[in-house]
Design an enzyme around this catalytic site. Structure first.
Site, PDB file in Angstrom:
ATOM      1  N   ARG A  44       1.142  -5.883  -4.808  1.00 53.52           N
ATOM      2  CA  ARG A  44       1.123  -6.741  -3.934  1.00 53.52           C
ATOM      3  C   ARG A  44       1.817  -8.356  -3.867  1.00 53.52           C
ATOM      4  O   ARG A  44       1.719  -9.231  -3.053  1.00 53.52           O
ATOM      5  CB  ARG A  44      -0.167  -6.777  -3.076  1.00 53.52           C
TER       6      ARG A  44
ATOM      7  N   ASP B   6       0.253   2.292   8.777  1.00 57.94           N
ATOM      8  CA  ASP B   6      -0.310   1.724   9.789  1.00 57.94           C
ATOM      9  C   ASP B   6       0.660   1.812  11.247  1.00 57.94           C
ATOM     10  O   ASP B   6       0.222   1.452  12.103  1.00 57.94           O
ATOM     11  CB  ASP B   6      -0.383   0.274   9.773  1.00 57.94           C
TER      12      ASP B   6
ATOM     13  N   GLY C  61       0.859  -1.159  -0.072  1.00 62.49           N
ATOM     14  CA  GLY C  61       0.102   0.007  -0.087  1.00 62.49           C
ATOM     15  C   GLY C  61       0.857   1.216  -0.183  1.00 62.49           C
ATOM     16  O   GLY C  61       1.890   1.362   0.441  1.00 62.49           O
TER      17      GLY C  61
ATOM     18  N   LYS D 268       8.546   1.095   5.366  1.00 63.92           N
ATOM     19  CA  LYS D 268       7.077   1.889   4.972  1.00 63.92           C
ATOM     20  C   LYS D 268       5.961   1.294   5.397  1.00 63.92           C
ATOM     21  O   LYS D 268       5.730   0.159   5.342  1.00 63.92           O
ATOM     22  CB  LYS D 268       7.222   1.968   3.327  1.00 63.92           C
ATOM     23  N   THR D 269       5.131   1.839   5.902  1.00 61.94           N
ATOM     24  CA  THR D 269       3.474   1.945   6.228  1.00 61.94           C
ATOM     25  C   THR D 269       3.045   2.801   7.021  1.00 61.94           C
ATOM     26  O   THR D 269       3.441   3.195   7.997  1.00 61.94           O
ATOM     27  CB  THR D 269       3.352   0.300   6.845  1.00 61.94           C
TER      28      THR D 269
ATOM     29  N   ASP E 124       6.216  -7.497   5.823  1.00 62.16           N
ATOM     30  CA  ASP E 124       6.029  -8.702   5.047  1.00 62.16           C
ATOM     31  C   ASP E 124       7.259  -8.525   3.865  1.00 62.16           C
ATOM     32  O   ASP E 124       8.124  -9.293   3.665  1.00 62.16           O
ATOM     33  CB  ASP E 124       4.885  -9.054   4.322  1.00 62.16           C
TER      34      ASP E 124
END
Lengths: 499, 499
Positions: B92, B152, B28, B149-150, B123
């Site tokens: 993905r 969340d 994402g 990176k994220t 992941d």
């Protein structure tokens, strides 16, 4: 009637007798309201340090109930440049009857308030004008001055360039639309259907389209003008999805004005017929327990044209139409999730085309609704300056003995030091409209003019924006930094004033 | 295993042999990705003007298909400080099998690419580590470096202070939450239920709560830790509504993490049982046409505990559970509109209380979901600087011959000139986890730690924020202006680094 436009010129400040001025917010929030109060307060203090500003609480009802707060410098300073109306609140009570006017007069007399500033939209300013007339005719000696407020942008005319809040709200929505467009263009797998606040006019959708270049933007006024059917609109969106899909773009962004449904002639007819039908068959209808049978009950009783439209709707929407009714039993149009309705119907249309071998792309959609996100944002520099000026000007109009005027700041397309302050007689902004069987003067809601320069600009570009990916990402409102970033106006205002 | 942490120190720039480096975005979008590319590009140019940077297209699949773009200064300059991953796209596809690794090696050899930078989450970085190991063991001579990176915020540990994108995304969401809080506090008639993106951890909800002081913020990890039932949660929200209503506050704001449902033990059990039931009775179930009978069919066949939970759900949600299934026939938890589920159930609970004379307030609610609005925003100054530094550092690690490292920038709570660049061996960030029957090393997803300082800060204030109205309105991200406005970090980072 017949009072002249007033222009304020720089001059010597004359010390005036001490006065008490009241203010109210009326209707929905718009960014910059607190700065109107700040401008009013500063001007009143500059005119005479003994002047007092009263903020009536919860909108017009505060004037009826004599509920108020004295706005002192601590309170005003704490709210400068902030969003919302929470300093004194707002409300939707309509001040329109002579009994209410008399009550307002009585309360103001007792408090020695001899001028009222009404900060509101078209209806509130219409009523402010009536209140001013009542006070004049009955020799009550209380002045009334209005200020043009509404994020919807539908309070504008020859005299008023724009209402405050439109600039900030459309910038917040454009920031979000831009972010979603960037996401669509990065992920390349979703169509985003974005509904934008504003039931009665599509100025917000138009301005956001001009700022962000989405693949599609529906304009309610055009839908009405073309007498489009729901199926026309669904077909138009599905065609755009297919056209982009053929170029490998299985993604896009579509803007949808909140009021769309009410501008589609056949949907208006359906809703009217449903209201009648539900009223006439209330008991029988309520006795049916199962959703599928309720739907059939209505479908069988509708006229053939409206039954056709009703049958074409997705089941969820049929249920929404039946279930979400107001206390009078009427369908609540505002509760219809238009963005989801369109997604389901476009999906269905594309599947039909796929079965006929006319579509072989992908369609996956996300829906959004932006309204509350922008209505109470902190004002942009433009709205902060504009509101402060409107408030300051209102105080000057009061000091000059004016009543029945709306505070006016013009030349807004130029930099703030070139703005021109003044007052417009409210009557000059009004037209006669037939309401409840008689002609009454009202400020007409300005819908999107299909002959206007902003709409023409949109029309000139929309095919390109649809076919290709020409997204613009405006980013968040900036308060500091270069003027071309921090001080730009809306494109609607720029284009209108150029053209 | 066993390689040391690397710290980069200022020194003389040695001219190195010309190299070709490849980069991918994985998963994402997160704000700042383009600046990682810019940092990489600038460092590679500084090391040797003949260096080349290849951007593989559409994520990991670009490496498998040898689909790439040469990133030159025109392309990189056009994307500096912009949001999204649209310069080269993302995807993905999981790179995890030896066959895939061999294919990547073959493609890179042909292109003479001898280093790959993987920009991804837990992941993707786990897989980057496996890829590096494969290249080492097979003596292929291609280096691999990761970047955290994220949005969340769940990729952090002893070595990594924060993943990029979390700062910007939480600031965009907090801007919107603040605007809605201002609206709630001005209109004083709605409760707003705001769902925030992030299924696996509640860092976003926690950070936004710390920034905006909402009346309620649910933290999934706490719900799981307390083994709360859905009824507990509904009761907790309804109590807050009643408590505020008794003080005259018929409004409020509640934050809900996207993954909540999956952290409620009984809901997890219900979903698992529904999946089994639908799989076992597919034909019989599909033959039932009417929604009410479908619901009854399932309810009769569920175990008594899960049937009780199922029966308590609103009809719309039951239908969502039955209808929205993935290609394997499983319930799609992510499609459940948790914010609307909670509104309907809180409404029902309050009506029960009203009937017993235990509630006499008003409850009217609006729902929102913020995700796409922040995922592709233009990066905040923090993320812009952090990402550029991560990219620059990655190039330096490559130049120093490192592989299996994650680019590391620490001291992020201080001003950018005090940040410390270096590299962490990816293996050092990993733990053994049992997956598909065997122990494999993975980067563990960081959930909200209920013993952490940020959570403790939230717990210390939440009662006050619930009872009173202590909203904070952070406003939009600023790029110019005073450092305390334009350069602040997240509160999570500040509190973690202080404690």
């Amino acid at each position: 009637y017949g009072t002249p436009i007033v222009t304020l010129e720089p001059g010597e400040r004359k010390s005036a007798r001490p006065r008490k001025v009241g203010m109210i917010f009326s209707g929905g929030q718009a960014p910059g309201g607190h700065n109107v109060a700040a401008g009013l307060f500063d001007a009143l203090q500059a005119l005479n340090p003994d002047n007092r500003l009263y903020g009536f609480l919860g909108g017009p009802s505060g004037l009826l109930d004599s509920a108020y707060k004295v706005l002192d410098s601590a309170l005003v300073d704490a709210h400068r440049n902030t969003g919302g109306f929470d300093m004194i609140g707002s409300g939707r009570t309509k001040l329109e009857s002579p009994e209410q006017f008399a009550k307002v007069a009585e309360n103001c007399k007792r408090l020695e308030v001899d001028a009222i500033v009404v900060i509101g939209g078209d209806d509130s300013n219409t009523n402010a004008c009536m209140l001013a007339e009542y006070f004049l005719q009955n020799d009550i000696g209380i002045q009334v001055v209005g200020c043009p407020k509404t994020i919807d942008g539908d309070l504008k005319n020859q005299q008023i360039q724009v209402s405050f809040g439109f600039d900030t709200a459309t910038k917040v929505y454009s920031e979000l639309i831009g972010n979603i467009q960037r996401d669509a263009n990065s992920a390349r797998k979703y169509w985003h259907f974005i509904k934008l606040m504003g039931r009665s006019a599509s100025h917000i959708a138009l301005e956001c389209a001009l700022q962000t270049h989405p693949n599609l933007a529906l304009i309610s006024e055009e839908v009405e003008g073309m007498e489009s059917t729901l199926d026309d609109i669904v077909g138009q969106i599905a065609s755009a999805v297919r056209e982009r899909s053929e170029k490998g773009f299985n993604f896009g962004v579509a803007l949808i004005p909140e009021g769309l449904i009410e501008f589609i002639p056949e949907m208006k007819a359906l809703i009217a017929e449903l209201n009648d039908l539900l009223a006439a068959n209330d008991r029988e209808f309520s006795a049916i327990a199962e959703s599928e049978r309720r739907i059939a009950f209505l479908s069988e009783r509708l006229g053939s044209a409206t039954a056709h439209v009703f049958d074409s709707l997705p089941a969820e929407i049929k249920l929404q139409l039946m279930m979400d009714r107001d206390p009078h039993g009427n369908v609540q149009v505002s509760r219809i999730e238009t963005e989801k309705l369109l997604i389901v119907m476009v999906e269905r249309k594309l599947e039909e085309w796929r079965d006929k071998g006319e579509f072989n792309g992908k369609f996956s959609a996300q829906s959004h609704f932006f309204g509350y996100e922008g209505r109470c944002a902190a004002p942009s520099n433009f709205d902060a300056d504009y509101c402060y000026s409107l408030g300051y000007t209102a105080a000057c109009l009061i000091a000059a003995g004016k009543t029945g005027y709306i505070s006016s700041v013009r030349g807004l397309e130029k930099s703030a030091d070139e703005w021109q302050a003044g007052g417009i007689p409210l009557t000059m902004t009004m037209n006669l409209e037939r309401r409840k069987g008689r002609d009454v003067p009202v400020i007409r809601k300005a819908l999107v003019d299909l002959a206007s320069a902003p709409f023409a600009t949109f029309v000139a570009h929309r095919e390109l924006w649809r076919r290709e990916t020409r997204f613009v990402y405006p980013g968040p409102i900036q308060y500091f930094g270069p003027a071309e970033v921090a001080d730009r106006t809306t494109l609607t205002l720029q284009i209108e004033q150029q053209g």
